[in-house]
Design a protein around this motif. Structure first.
Motif, short mmCIF file in Angstrom:
data_model
loop_
_atom_site.label_atom_id
_atom_site.label_comp_id
_atom_site.label_asym_id
_atom_site.label_seq_id
_atom_site.Cartn_x
_atom_site.Cartn_y
_atom_site.Cartn_z
N VAL A 39 0.84 -1.20 0.00
CA VAL A 39 0.00 0.00 0.00
C VAL A 39 0.87 1.25 0.00
N ARG A 40 1.91 1.26 0.85
CA ARG A 40 2.78 2.43 0.95
C ARG A 40 3.53 2.68 -0.35
N ALA A 41 3.88 1.63 -1.09
CA ALA A 41 4.60 1.77 -2.36
C ALA A 41 3.77 2.50 -3.41
N HIS A 42 2.46 2.47 -3.25
CA HIS A 42 1.57 3.14 -4.21
C HIS A 42 1.09 4.50 -3.71
N GLY A 43 1.70 4.98 -2.63
CA GLY A 43 1.33 6.30 -2.12
C GLY A 43 0.14 6.30 -1.19
N GLY A 44 -0.16 5.15 -0.61
CA GLY A 44 -1.32 5.06 0.28
C GLY A 44 -0.91 4.71 1.69
N ALA A 45 -1.89 4.61 2.54
CA ALA A 45 -1.69 4.20 3.93
C ALA A 45 -2.87 3.30 4.30
N VAL A 46 -2.62 2.38 5.23
CA VAL A 46 -3.67 1.48 5.70
C VAL A 46 -3.60 1.41 7.22
#
Length: 118
Positions: A39-46
């Motif tokens: 998720v972080r690699a795509h610019g997101g957060a979870v």
């Protein structure tokens, strides 16, 4: 075997669910590792929005919030990693963001002043 089954069926008050307690901390630790890197690699957060009776609710933000592939990411990558690492998880769900929808400042400026409701 048959007598044990009959004995158990005669005492339903002694029945217990087999699911172990699942803590937010355990799930957060999994998401802090390689599973969350996707998720972080795509610019997101979870993050964990909640855990109840073995069901884990996850919420996404950043580039992953509203992404058409987010359900696939949850079901294939995150859910699998969480189930492997944390016994007692029965389901992993993606919940909708509770934040207000994005409103473009440019869109507001182009509309101009609005008439008050009568």
């Amino acid at each position: 075997m048959r007598s044990a089954l009959h004995s158990a069926l005669e005492q339903p008050q002694a029945w217990r669910a087999g699911a172990a307690e699942v803590s937010v901390e355990e799930i957060t630790a999994v998401l802090a590792g390689p599973a969350g890197d996707v998720v972080r690699a795509h610019g997101g957060a979870v993050w964990v929005a909640g855990v109840h009776a073995g069901v884990v609710d996850l919420e996404l933000s950043g580039a992953c919030d509203g992404c058409p592939a987010s359900g696939l990411t949850i079901s294939t990558t995150l859910a699998a990693a969480i189930r492997r690492a944390v016994p007692g998880v029965v389901d992993v769900r993606l919940i909708e963001s509770r934040r207000p929808a994005f409103v473009s400042l440019g869109g507001l400026l182009r509309r101009g002043p609005q008439e008050p409701d009568a």
